[in-house]
Design a protein around this motif. Structure first.
Motif, mmCIF file in Angstrom:
data_model
loop_
_atom_site.group_PDB
_atom_site.id
_atom_site.type_symbol
_atom_site.label_atom_id
_atom_site.label_comp_id
_atom_site.label_asym_id
_atom_site.label_seq_id
_atom_site.Cartn_x
_atom_site.Cartn_y
_atom_site.Cartn_z
ATOM 1 N N GLY A 93 0.828 -1.197 0.000
ATOM 2 C CA GLY A 93 0.000 0.000 0.000
ATOM 3 C C GLY A 93 0.858 1.241 0.000
ATOM 4 O O GLY A 93 2.062 1.189 -0.273
ATOM 5 N N THR A 94 0.239 2.354 0.321
ATOM 6 C CA THR A 94 0.930 3.643 0.350
ATOM 7 C C THR A 94 0.827 4.249 1.733
ATOM 8 O O THR A 94 -0.274 4.375 2.277
ATOM 9 C CB THR A 94 0.320 4.618 -0.675
ATOM 10 O OG1 THR A 94 0.409 4.042 -1.980
ATOM 11 C CG2 THR A 94 1.066 5.950 -0.664
ATOM 12 N N ALA A 95 1.966 4.583 2.309
ATOM 13 C CA ALA A 95 2.014 5.228 3.623
ATOM 14 C C ALA A 95 2.416 6.686 3.442
ATOM 15 O O ALA A 95 3.495 6.980 2.930
ATOM 16 C CB ALA A 95 3.008 4.516 4.533
ATOM 17 N N ARG A 96 1.533 7.572 3.836
ATOM 18 C CA ARG A 96 1.847 9.001 3.836
ATOM 19 C C ARG A 96 2.139 9.407 5.268
ATOM 20 O O ARG A 96 1.304 9.211 6.160
ATOM 21 C CB ARG A 96 0.694 9.807 3.243
ATOM 22 C CG ARG A 96 0.375 9.423 1.811
ATOM 23 C CD ARG A 96 -0.810 10.193 1.253
ATOM 24 N NE ARG A 96 -0.493 11.608 1.097
ATOM 25 C CZ ARG A 96 -1.377 12.508 0.621
ATOM 26 N NH1 ARG A 96 -2.596 12.120 0.296
ATOM 27 N NH2 ARG A 96 -1.024 13.766 0.497
ATOM 28 N N VAL A 97 3.322 9.960 5.477
ATOM 29 C CA VAL A 97 3.793 10.265 6.832
ATOM 30 C C VAL A 97 3.853 11.778 7.014
ATOM 31 O O VAL A 97 4.433 12.497 6.179
ATOM 32 C CB VAL A 97 5.179 9.640 7.082
ATOM 33 C CG1 VAL A 97 5.697 10.005 8.462
ATOM 34 C CG2 VAL A 97 5.111 8.125 6.927
ATOM 35 N N TYR A 98 3.251 12.249 8.088
ATOM 36 C CA TYR A 98 3.227 13.675 8.408
ATOM 37 C C TYR A 98 3.920 13.899 9.747
ATOM 38 O O TYR A 98 3.733 13.126 10.694
ATOM 39 C CB TYR A 98 1.788 14.191 8.499
ATOM 40 C CG TYR A 98 0.994 14.046 7.224
ATOM 41 C CD1 TYR A 98 0.844 15.128 6.355
ATOM 42 C CD2 TYR A 98 0.411 12.830 6.884
ATOM 43 C CE1 TYR A 98 0.119 14.989 5.184
ATOM 44 C CE2 TYR A 98 -0.318 12.691 5.713
ATOM 45 C CZ TYR A 98 -0.462 13.778 4.864
ATOM 46 O OH TYR A 98 -1.175 13.643 3.699
ATOM 47 N N GLY A 99 4.715 14.943 9.829
ATOM 48 C CA GLY A 99 5.412 15.245 11.066
ATOM 49 C C GLY A 99 5.796 16.710 11.125
ATOM 50 O O GLY A 99 5.586 17.470 10.168
ATOM 51 N N PRO A 100 6.382 17.145 12.246
ATOM 52 C CA PRO A 100 6.756 18.556 12.401
ATOM 53 C C PRO A 100 7.949 18.920 11.527
ATOM 54 O O PRO A 100 8.846 18.114 11.309
ATOM 55 C CB PRO A 100 7.102 18.665 13.886
ATOM 56 C CG PRO A 100 7.531 17.277 14.269
ATOM 57 C CD PRO A 100 6.711 16.346 13.440
ATOM 58 N N SER A 101 7.930 20.131 11.021
ATOM 59 C CA SER A 101 9.078 20.651 10.278
ATOM 60 C C SER A 101 9.092 22.164 10.422
ATOM 61 O O SER A 101 8.082 22.776 10.770
ATOM 62 C CB SER A 101 9.011 20.264 8.794
ATOM 63 O OG SER A 101 7.915 20.896 8.158
ATOM 64 N N LEU A 102 10.242 22.746 10.167
ATOM 65 C CA LEU A 102 10.389 24.193 10.229
ATOM 66 C C LEU A 102 10.076 24.795 8.868
ATOM 67 O O LEU A 102 10.430 24.237 7.827
ATOM 68 C CB LEU A 102 11.810 24.569 10.651
ATOM 69 C CG LEU A 102 12.263 24.085 12.027
ATOM 70 C CD1 LEU A 102 13.699 24.524 12.292
ATOM 71 C CD2 LEU A 102 11.340 24.599 13.123
ATOM 72 N N MET A 103 9.403 25.961 8.894
ATOM 73 C CA MET A 103 9.101 26.674 7.660
ATOM 74 C C MET A 103 9.432 28.147 7.869
ATOM 75 O O MET A 103 9.125 28.713 8.926
ATOM 76 C CB MET A 103 7.624 26.515 7.293
ATOM 77 C CG MET A 103 7.249 27.165 5.961
ATOM 78 S SD MET A 103 5.515 26.864 5.527
ATOM 79 C CE MET A 103 5.573 25.103 5.190
ATOM 80 N N PRO A 104 10.075 28.796 6.898
ATOM 81 C CA PRO A 104 10.402 30.217 7.068
ATOM 82 C C PRO A 104 9.145 31.081 7.086
ATOM 83 O O PRO A 104 8.181 30.804 6.371
ATOM 84 C CB PRO A 104 11.278 30.525 5.847
ATOM 85 C CG PRO A 104 10.922 29.480 4.848
ATOM 86 C CD PRO A 104 10.556 28.252 5.618
#
Length: 225
Positions: A93-104
């Motif tokens: 299947g397809t695993a979409r992973v979301y997590g914290p990241s920095l954005m300007p």
């Protein structure tokens, strides 16, 4: 009909965002495998959903686990079948992973300093990032932008690099030490360099000679032996 399951892993456990089995089971297992990183996983089966996934609650991801835990995957599930027997079930299947990241918060140009005043923490889809998402700890030292950073695009670690403490054409001291022998020569750096990086230093010795050295501190380069 195809279902989408999402799970989030937090420090205190696993919280279901949606509760559709067996998609939820696989999403939970993949989210668990990301610990200690806190992530949200969405899983969708490719093709028919294996009925056996919903028949038992004690599935685990078989060892060795996949080295990649996002995108298109084939994951082998495993459970005890009694008498030292293991039941194994590959699922795709397809695993979409979301997590914290920095954005300007605004555009930061190449070479400009990057610190906490210029970024904010957001959730991004790690699956789509070209590299590992930058976190607060990546700003613990003095860093600059390795490429132009723009709002709406998450920062990855390779977008940052240590701030140079030696600059091109700056006068530096080139040091050499071998036991009791200590030599110091005045020279000129031919490129920028952060602590630990190797730079070329030009030294006038009747004629210009070039040496390679490691940046040790501001204005000090130690000759590479």
């Amino acid at each position: 009909m195809r279902f989408l399951a999402a799970f989030t892993v937090f420090a205190l456990g696993v919280v279901a965002v949606s509760a559709t089995e067996p998609e939820t089971t696989v999403a939970r297992l993949i989210a668990d495998a990301w610990q200690p990183q806190e992530v949200r996983v969405e899983w969708q089966f490719t093709g028919p959903t294996p009925k056996a996934v919903a028949d038992y609650e004690d599935w685990a991801i078989a060892e060795p686990r996949p080295t990649r835990l996002a995108g298109s995957l084939i994951v082998v599930l495993e459970r005890s079948a009694g008498q030292d027997q293991k039941m194994r079930l590959p699922v795709s299947g397809t695993a979409r992973v979301y997590g914290p990241s920095l954005m300007p918060t605004h555009t930061v140009h190449i070479g400009e300093p990057v610190d906490s005043s210029k970024v904010t923490l957001v959730e991004s889809e790690w699956t789509r990032l070209k590299g590992n998402a930058a976190q607060w700890e990546n700003l613990s030292g003095a860093v600059i932008a390795a490429r132009t950073l723009v709002p709406g695009r998450s920062i990855v670690i390779t977008d940052l690099k240590p701030e140079p403490i030696v600059r091109r054409n700056q006068s530096v001291q080139l040091e050499y030490e071998d036991g009791a022998v200590k030599i110091r020569m005045a020279g000129r750096a031919l490129q920028d360099g952060a602590i630990g990086e190797i730079v070329t230093v030009a030294v006038e010795m009747g004629k210009t000679r070039r040496f390679e050295g490691t940046v040790a501190e501001r204005g000090i380069v130690r000759l590479v032996k």
